[in-house]
Design an enzyme around this catalytic site. Structure first.
Site, PDB file in Angstrom:
ATOM      1  N   SER A 160       0.875  -1.179   0.000  1.00 62.61           N
ATOM      2  CA  SER A 160       0.000   0.000   0.000  1.00 62.61           C
ATOM      3  C   SER A 160       0.907   1.222   0.000  1.00 62.61           C
ATOM      4  O   SER A 160       1.539   1.520   1.007  1.00 62.61           O
ATOM      5  CB  SER A 160      -0.859   0.036   1.258  1.00 62.61           C
ATOM      6  OG  SER A 160      -1.545  -1.170   1.444  1.00 62.61           O
ATOM      7  N   LYS A 215      -7.223   1.670  -2.285  1.00 62.16           N
ATOM      8  CA  LYS A 215      -6.741   1.253  -0.961  1.00 62.16           C
ATOM      9  C   LYS A 215      -6.830   2.416   0.043  1.00 62.16           C
ATOM     10  O   LYS A 215      -7.180   2.212   1.212  1.00 62.16           O
ATOM     11  CB  LYS A 215      -5.303   0.748  -1.087  1.00 62.16           C
ATOM     12  CG  LYS A 215      -4.650   0.363   0.227  1.00 62.16           C
ATOM     13  CD  LYS A 215      -5.270  -0.850   0.901  1.00 62.16           C
ATOM     14  CE  LYS A 215      -4.632  -1.085   2.262  1.00 62.16           C
ATOM     15  NZ  LYS A 215      -5.189  -2.235   2.970  1.00 62.16           N
ATOM     16  N   LYS A 217       1.011   5.643   8.097  1.00 63.12           N
ATOM     17  CA  LYS A 217       1.554   5.762   6.736  1.00 63.12           C
ATOM     18  C   LYS A 217       0.423   5.890   5.712  1.00 63.12           C
ATOM     19  O   LYS A 217       0.443   6.764   4.838  1.00 63.12           O
ATOM     20  CB  LYS A 217       2.434   4.532   6.478  1.00 63.12           C
ATOM     21  CG  LYS A 217       2.996   4.355   5.118  1.00 63.12           C
ATOM     22  CD  LYS A 217       2.207   3.429   4.236  1.00 63.12           C
ATOM     23  CE  LYS A 217       2.046   2.024   4.729  1.00 63.12           C
ATOM     24  NZ  LYS A 217       1.334   1.149   3.797  1.00 63.12           N
TER      25      LYS A 217
END
Ligand code: NAD
Length: 295
Positions: A96, A171, A239
């Site tokens: 990701s 995502k 993140k």
């Protein structure tokens, strides 16, 4: 295509690679932590010496790494995938990462005749082990068609959503929904506990109704036990939220709730909890309300 390279054998990459070995593919694996390769080698995979070596042995190279800088290093860096890849090799990055990074890496790969897909996943370690991940794919249709049988060995849903980068946009959408769900669940269970109602009973009472969700079913039991072993680490969700906020800023899209959840995650990191599962968001609320949901 039978020869697959797999780079990044962490919580997710290891079981995903194991499912490919079980399905009969010839795997060459690599991780910068060499002990992470041991179980795969025992299962029949070849131990790679570097990303370059993995690519030289493979028709398809899969990467499953933490974030954009790791994928850049593993693919574009010295001893990386592009040094070993032949024209016609397909690179599938299942990490990701920022959508823009996917597009930049794909452009450099294309110059070497290597086609790339971004194919991040949702489902976490249990679904990685079961081979039932949700896989969201960006990149050329003809490249997708060449590898979709391979992806289907790791996931129960494999969906091409558009061109390169769109897998990671999808995502980010997924991660916003998951983070906000865990925060809402935490807020509600802490409130119920403070009100003197058993939070386990609240969970059981509401999980079949409109508030029920895959997130609630997966994360409430962990939060109720105070079991914050990852799973999906808070630092990885920070993140993802940073990538979501950056992408939103670039596009001029306000994402107020994502901003708030990011602050909660940052507070937990400051409290030394970055390595906990993201179900640990509940600890932020427990501290504020001075109550613990675990019985
Ligand atoms: P992890 O930290 O457990 O694994 C990453 C692995 O990559 C480690 O073994 C590390 O040694 C290796 N690595 C780092 N840099 C490398 C390099 N340059 N070359 C070779 N190996 C390198 O992370 P994870 O939990 O497996 O997550 C991987 C990706 O999947 C992340 O982008 C994460 O956001 C995403 N993801 C994770 C989950 C989850 O539940 N853990 C769920 C969905 C998606």
């Amino acid at each position: 295509m039978r020869k697959i390279g797999f780079i990044g054998l962490g919580i997710m990459g290891k079981p995903m690679a194991q499912n490919l070995v079980k399905a009969g593919y010839e795997l060459t694996v690599f991780d910068i932590l060499s002990e992470r390769m041991d179980d795969l080698v025992r299962a029949g995979a070849r131990r790679g010496a570097s990303g370059k070596d993995v690519a030289a042995q493979s028709e398809v190279v899969i990467t499953m790494l933490p974030n954009s800088p790791h994928v850049r290093e593993a693919v574009l860096g010295p001893g990386g995938v592009l040094e070993g890849a032949k024209p016609g090799t397909i690179l599938v990055d299942m990490s990701s990462i920022a959508p823009l990074a996917s597009q930049e890496i794909a452009a450099q790969a294309r110059e070497k005749g290597v086609a790339m897909l971004d194919a991040p996943v949702s489902g976490g370690e249990p679904k990685a082990i079961a081979g039932t991940l949700a896989i969201m794919v960006g990149g050329p249709q003809e490249t997708f068609d060449q590898v979709k049988d391979i992806l289907a060995k790791m996931g129960s849903s494999v969906t091409r959503v558009g061109e390169i980068g769109s897998g990671n946009v999808t995502k980010l959408a997924n991660q916003i929904i998951v983070a906000l769900n865990i925060a809402a669940m935490s807020e509600a269970l802490v409130l119920a506990t403070k009100a003197g109602v058993n939070p386990e009973k609240v969970f059981q009472a509401i999980r079949g109704g409109l508030a029920g969700s895959a997130v609630l079913d997966a994360k409430a039991p962990l939060a109720l036990k105070g079991n914050f072993k990852p799973g999906f680490r808070i630092e990885l969700h920070i993140k993802d939220m940073a990538n979501a906020l950056d992408t939103a800023h670039e596009l001029g899209v306000p994402v107020p709730l994502s901003g708030v959840v990011m602050q909660i995650l940052q507070a937990l990191r400051t409290d030394g909890k970055a390595g906990n599962d993201h179900s640990g968001i509940i600890e932020f609320y427990e501290q504020l309300a001075k109550v613990q949901v675990r019985g």
